[in-house]
Write an enzyme that holds these catalytic residues in place. Structure first.
Site, short mmCIF file in Angstrom:
data_model
loop_
_atom_site.label_atom_id
_atom_site.label_comp_id
_atom_site.label_asym_id
_atom_site.label_seq_id
_atom_site.Cartn_x
_atom_site.Cartn_y
_atom_site.Cartn_z
N GLY A 66 41.95 40.63 28.09
CA GLY A 66 41.81 39.18 28.18
C GLY A 66 41.45 38.68 29.56
O GLY A 66 42.08 39.02 30.54
N SER A 67 40.39 37.93 29.62
CA SER A 67 39.97 37.33 30.87
C SER A 67 38.97 36.23 30.56
O SER A 67 38.12 36.37 29.68
CB SER A 67 39.29 38.36 31.76
OG SER A 67 38.68 37.73 32.86
N SER A 68 39.06 35.16 31.30
CA SER A 68 38.09 34.09 31.13
C SER A 68 36.74 34.48 31.72
O SER A 68 35.78 33.74 31.61
CB SER A 68 38.61 32.80 31.76
OG SER A 68 38.90 33.01 33.12
#
Length: 145
Positions: A66-68
């Site tokens: 998960g990472s923007s």
């Protein structure tokens, strides 16, 4: 004994049609610092496929950390001409979903990636076609089973 070609059904994340060789990843990739959009390569230091290029290939991965960063990294890869032609994944989170929309290539979610990986070993895939909610996997002629 040669492996039979397989057709798998999944959930369409981004509609479209693409064909090409597969870059099969055996571990999730980080969306921030895990890829280099300028070269289309995996740069995550501990990733098993570090240094491999997804440019012009179908990127097959179990998921994304998960990472923007996914939306920005995939957008840059698309603009720079280093993007994969399609993405096949087992799990998708909201960050990867936004990245796939920015990437603008066909993407599909499959619950079972056994067509690509068996016992942690990448199977000899020669071509993958993504279209209409289906993924067709063709194995190398010399592949054993």
């Amino acid at each position: 004994m040669a492996l039979p070609d397989r057709t798998l059904t999944g959930h369409v994340l981004v509609a479209g049609r693409a064909a090409g060789s597969a870059l099969v990843c055996t571990a999730p990739i980080s969306g921030w610092g895990g890829i280099d959009p300028a070269t289309g390569t995996i740069t995550e230091i501990t990733h098993p496929q570090r240094g491999a290029s997804f440019t012009g290939r179908i990127l097959v991965m179990p998921g994304a950390k998960g990472s923007s960063g996914w939306s920005g990294q995939f957008h840059l890869a698309r603009v720079m001409g280093t993007a994969p032609v399609a993405v096949v994944t087992r799990s998708v989170n909201s960050k990867l979903a936004v990245g796939l929309v920015a990437l603008q290539v066909p993407a599909i979610q499959l619950d079972d990636l056994d067509a690509f990986v068996s016992d942690g070993t990448v199977l000899p895939v020669s071509e993958v076609t993504v279209a209409g909610g289906r993924v067709h996997v063709r194995y190398s002629p010399s592949s054993g089973g």
